[in-house]
Design a protein around this motif. Sequence first.
Motif, PDB file in Angstrom:
ATOM      1  N   VAL A  73       0.841  -1.186   0.000  1.00 58.35           N
ATOM      2  CA  VAL A  73       0.000   0.000   0.000  1.00 58.35           C
ATOM      3  C   VAL A  73       0.884   1.246   0.000  1.00 58.35           C
ATOM      4  CG1 VAL A  73      -1.729   1.342   1.249  1.00 58.35           C
ATOM      5  CG2 VAL A  73      -1.866  -1.160   1.220  1.00 58.35           C
ATOM      6  N   VAL A  74       0.730   2.063  -1.020  1.00 58.92           N
ATOM      7  CA  VAL A  74       1.472   3.320  -1.111  1.00 58.92           C
ATOM      8  C   VAL A  74       0.614   4.432  -0.521  1.00 58.92           C
ATOM      9  CG1 VAL A  74       2.513   5.014  -2.667  1.00 58.92           C
ATOM     10  CG2 VAL A  74       2.694   2.558  -3.168  1.00 58.92           C
ATOM     11  N   LEU A  75       1.184   5.182   0.423  1.00 50.71           N
ATOM     12  CA  LEU A  75       0.472   6.313   1.012  1.00 50.71           C
ATOM     13  C   LEU A  75       0.951   7.615   0.379  1.00 50.71           C
ATOM     14  CD1 LEU A  75       0.509   5.361   4.812  1.00 50.71           C
ATOM     15  CD2 LEU A  75      -1.222   4.842   3.093  1.00 50.71           C
ATOM     16  N   LYS A  76       0.009   8.456   0.027  1.00 54.17           N
ATOM     17  CA  LYS A  76       0.344   9.749  -0.577  1.00 54.17           C
ATOM     18  C   LYS A  76       0.037  10.861   0.419  1.00 54.17           C
ATOM     19  CE  LYS A  76      -4.211  10.284  -2.720  1.00 54.17           C
ATOM     20  NZ  LYS A  76      -4.961  10.564  -3.957  1.00 54.17           N
ATOM     21  N   THR A  77       0.781  11.967   0.304  1.00 52.31           N
ATOM     22  CA  THR A  77       0.629  13.089   1.222  1.00 52.31           C
ATOM     23  C   THR A  77      -0.087  14.248   0.537  1.00 52.31           C
ATOM     24  OG1 THR A  77       2.711  12.473   2.295  1.00 52.31           O
ATOM     25  CG2 THR A  77       1.853  14.675   2.747  1.00 52.31           C
ATOM     26  N   GLU A  78      -1.122  14.755   1.194  1.00 55.25           N
ATOM     27  CA  GLU A  78      -1.840  15.897   0.646  1.00 55.25           C
ATOM     28  C   GLU A  78      -1.262  17.195   1.211  1.00 55.25           C
ATOM     29  OE1 GLU A  78      -6.073  15.408   0.551  1.00 55.25           O
ATOM     30  OE2 GLU A  78      -5.780  13.786  -0.896  1.00 55.25           O
ATOM     31  N   ALA A  79      -1.714  18.322   0.687  1.00 52.26           N
ATOM     32  CA  ALA A  79      -1.119  19.617   1.024  1.00 52.26           C
ATOM     33  C   ALA A  79      -1.160  19.910   2.516  1.00 52.26           C
ATOM     34  CB  ALA A  79      -1.837  20.721   0.248  1.00 52.26           C
ATOM     35  N   ASP A  80      -2.202  19.433   3.206  1.00 58.07           N
ATOM     36  CA  ASP A  80      -2.323  19.716   4.636  1.00 58.07           C
ATOM     37  C   ASP A  80      -1.631  18.676   5.508  1.00 58.07           C
ATOM     38  OD1 ASP A  80      -3.993  17.561   4.321  1.00 58.07           O
ATOM     39  OD2 ASP A  80      -5.818  18.568   4.981  1.00 58.07           O
ATOM     40  N   GLY A  81      -0.914  17.736   4.886  1.00 62.65           N
ATOM     41  CA  GLY A  81      -0.151  16.744   5.640  1.00 62.65           C
ATOM     42  C   GLY A  81      -0.843  15.415   5.852  1.00 62.65           C
ATOM     43  N   ARG A  82      -2.128  15.336   5.580  1.00 64.10           N
ATOM     44  CA  ARG A  82      -2.830  14.054   5.754  1.00 64.10           C
ATOM     45  C   ARG A  82      -2.329  13.044   4.720  1.00 64.10           C
ATOM     46  NH1 ARG A  82      -8.958  15.311   5.200  1.00 64.10           N
ATOM     47  NH2 ARG A  82      -8.107  16.674   3.586  1.00 64.10           N
ATOM     48  N   MET A  83      -2.239  11.791   5.137  1.00 65.03           N
ATOM     49  CA  MET A  83      -1.746  10.743   4.246  1.00 65.03           C
ATOM     50  C   MET A  83      -2.846   9.717   3.989  1.00 65.03           C
ATOM     51  SD  MET A  83       2.209  10.232   5.474  1.00 65.03           S
ATOM     52  CE  MET A  83       2.653   9.564   3.855  1.00 65.03           C
ATOM     53  N   PHE A  84      -3.097   9.472   2.704  1.00 62.63           N
ATOM     54  CA  PHE A  84      -4.148   8.560   2.255  1.00 62.63           C
ATOM     55  C   PHE A  84      -3.530   7.463   1.391  1.00 62.63           C
ATOM     56  CE2 PHE A  84      -6.262  12.580   2.957  1.00 62.63           C
ATOM     57  CZ  PHE A  84      -7.516  12.253   3.458  1.00 62.63           C
ATOM     58  N   PRO A  85      -4.204   6.312   1.282  1.00 59.70           N
ATOM     59  CA  PRO A  85      -3.758   5.335   0.289  1.00 59.70           C
ATOM     60  C   PRO A  85      -3.903   5.917  -1.109  1.00 59.70           C
ATOM     61  CG  PRO A  85      -5.924   4.734   1.137  1.00 59.70           C
ATOM     62  CD  PRO A  85      -5.427   5.867   1.992  1.00 59.70           C
ATOM     63  N   ASP A  86      -2.984   5.584  -2.015  1.00 61.97           N
ATOM     64  CA  ASP A  86      -3.048   6.190  -3.346  1.00 61.97           C
ATOM     65  C   ASP A  86      -4.259   5.726  -4.147  1.00 61.97           C
ATOM     66  OD1 ASP A  86      -2.291   3.617  -3.948  1.00 61.97           O
ATOM     67  OD2 ASP A  86      -0.475   4.164  -5.059  1.00 61.97           O
ATOM     68  N   THR A  87      -4.983   4.736  -3.634  1.00 63.27           N
ATOM     69  CA  THR A  87      -6.233   4.305  -4.274  1.00 63.27           C
ATOM     70  C   THR A  87      -7.406   5.215  -3.920  1.00 63.27           C
ATOM     71  OG1 THR A  87      -6.758   2.869  -2.409  1.00 63.27           O
ATOM     72  CG2 THR A  87      -5.525   1.886  -4.246  1.00 63.27           C
ATOM     73  N   ASP A  88      -7.204   6.080  -2.886  1.00 64.60           N
ATOM     74  CA  ASP A  88      -8.280   6.932  -2.378  1.00 64.60           C
ATOM     75  C   ASP A  88      -9.488   6.117  -1.916  1.00 64.60           C
ATOM     76  OD1 ASP A  88      -7.242   9.521  -2.427  1.00 64.60           O
ATOM     77  OD2 ASP A  88      -7.599   9.708  -4.580  1.00 64.60           O
ATOM     78  N   SER A  89      -9.215   4.930  -1.403  1.00 65.31           N
ATOM     79  CA  SER A  89     -10.295   4.056  -0.930  1.00 65.31           C
ATOM     80  C   SER A  89      -9.919   3.434   0.406  1.00 65.31           C
ATOM     81  CB  SER A  89     -10.580   2.944  -1.945  1.00 65.31           C
ATOM     82  OG  SER A  89     -11.491   1.996  -1.406  1.00 65.31           O
ATOM     83  N   SER A  90     -10.802   3.600   1.387  1.00 66.78           N
ATOM     84  CA  SER A  90     -10.554   2.998   2.696  1.00 66.78           C
ATOM     85  C   SER A  90     -10.579   1.473   2.624  1.00 66.78           C
ATOM     86  CB  SER A  90     -11.599   3.481   3.704  1.00 66.78           C
ATOM     87  OG  SER A  90     -12.904   3.168   3.252  1.00 66.78           O
ATOM     88  N   GLN A  91     -11.224   0.923   1.607  1.00 64.92           N
ATOM     89  CA  GLN A  91     -11.274  -0.533   1.482  1.00 64.92           C
ATOM     90  C   GLN A  91      -9.871  -1.114   1.312  1.00 64.92           C
ATOM     91  OE1 GLN A  91     -14.261  -2.169   1.889  1.00 64.92           O
ATOM     92  NE2 GLN A  91     -12.922  -3.972   2.094  1.00 64.92           N
ATOM     93  N   THR A  92      -8.970  -0.341   0.725  1.00 63.33           N
ATOM     94  CA  THR A  92      -7.580  -0.784   0.585  1.00 63.33           C
ATOM     95  C   THR A  92      -6.974  -1.070   1.950  1.00 63.33           C
ATOM     96  OG1 THR A  92      -7.287   0.525  -1.424  1.00 63.33           O
ATOM     97  CG2 THR A  92      -5.287  -0.096  -0.237  1.00 63.33           C
ATOM     98  N   ILE A  93      -7.213  -0.183   2.907  1.00 62.05           N
ATOM     99  CA  ILE A  93      -6.666  -0.351   4.259  1.00 62.05           C
ATOM    100  C   ILE A  93      -7.371  -1.496   4.983  1.00 62.05           C
ATOM    101  CG2 ILE A  93      -6.233   0.800   6.454  1.00 62.05           C
ATOM    102  CD1 ILE A  93      -4.646   1.887   4.017  1.00 62.05           C
ATOM    103  N   ILE A  94      -8.680  -1.575   4.822  1.00 58.52           N
ATOM    104  CA  ILE A  94      -9.433  -2.661   5.452  1.00 58.52           C
ATOM    105  C   ILE A  94      -8.931  -4.014   4.959  1.00 58.52           C
ATOM    106  CG2 ILE A  94     -11.715  -3.751   5.566  1.00 58.52           C
ATOM    107  CD1 ILE A  94     -12.907  -0.909   5.502  1.00 58.52           C
ATOM    108  N   ASP A  95      -8.751  -4.131   3.643  1.00 61.27           N
ATOM    109  CA  ASP A  95      -8.295  -5.404   3.078  1.00 61.27           C
ATOM    110  C   ASP A  95      -6.922  -5.792   3.602  1.00 61.27           C
ATOM    111  OD1 ASP A  95     -10.625  -5.550   1.629  1.00 61.27           O
ATOM    112  OD2 ASP A  95      -9.744  -4.826  -0.250  1.00 61.27           O
ATOM    113  N   VAL A  96      -6.029  -4.825   3.723  1.00 61.66           N
ATOM    114  CA  VAL A  96      -4.682  -5.118   4.229  1.00 61.66           C
ATOM    115  C   VAL A  96      -4.743  -5.632   5.665  1.00 61.66           C
ATOM    116  CG1 VAL A  96      -2.538  -4.027   4.987  1.00 61.66           C
ATOM    117  CG2 VAL A  96      -3.391  -3.607   2.703  1.00 61.66           C
TER     118      VAL A  96
END
Length: 372
Positions: free
Chosen positions: A94-117
Amino acid sequence: MYFDLIVIGGGAAGFFSAITCAENSGKSVLILEKSSQLLQKVKISGGGRCNVTHACFEPRELSRSYPRGEKSLIGPFHRFGAADTVEWFGRRGVVLKTEADGRMFPDTDSSQTIIDVLLDAAEAAGVRVHTSEGVTSVVRNEDAFGVATDAGRSYTAANVLLATGGTRNHAGDELAGRLGHALAPATPSLFTFKVDDPRLEGLLGLSVSPADVIIRGSRLRSRGPVLITHWGLSGPGILKISAHGARDLAELDYRFDISVNWLPDTDPAEVVAEKRLDDAKRQISTRSPFDTIPKRLWVSLLAAAEIPDATTWAQLAKKDANRLLGQLTDSTFAVTGKSTNKDEFVTCGGVALDEIDFRTMESKLVPGLYFA
């Protein structure tokens, strides 16, 4: 049935704890989750995208963002911090990307990616998971814990980890209290503000970043994106100040005034003066002269300042300009409540921090009892 560790709570903290124990020790681990669904707050966090962590990799700096646990968390963040979180998910694809305000999301932009992991890692490590099985009691015996559930089952565990999340429903804190822990009263934290104001009508989904928010009559202030919702005001700028002021705002019964500066990094008086010279014949309402303020909000603030749509920059009287500057830098809103409990991710309160060994997250009072 015996387990080396029973984790009470099938959320992010419970799963991560269970996976870590099973992978690193090979011990038998069971997760008990009272609801029928796992990782539900992971699913809805970040608007369904799941903000996993924050791009703040210095432990002391990161700990400053925790209003009631700053000193306690410096040590744990040295042992496992945001960089370790990024690396943990990276090892699992899972690759995490950083947004302008510092929050980090999976690059899929889907929480299901994190749930599946998390689900896959738990299964691979041999973690057992029981849903629809709430814990009704935990008793410390001589060398183990007895755990009883509302499904009529009893378990024995060498160790128990409480990962029940916020204390709003009192499940986790009641269990800890029965085992001898002192409890701070539960108070909602990280909530949105209920605001009924004509300036916000028809602006659902509009966001301004950054904005400064101040609680009138207090020292509470924050900076961050402010989001207009059907309910009122939300976004990181609001959530942050609600967390830091959790107890103070509860004492006010969630009724207070806030001031919003929509242009904290800009001198709007200077911009207005320039517009009166450069765009004298242009109607003020044609477009917002500020990049961070969308036109719909600009028009709303003009109306609040009692400036007619047809007014040109040359026609803007000084008193009208002053009212407009007030709306831009000091918009006062009456808060009449907060988001409902079901929407809150965090509560302030629970087990007293000085009763936990933050080197191990183990109870200082009950050997073998841990907290997440």
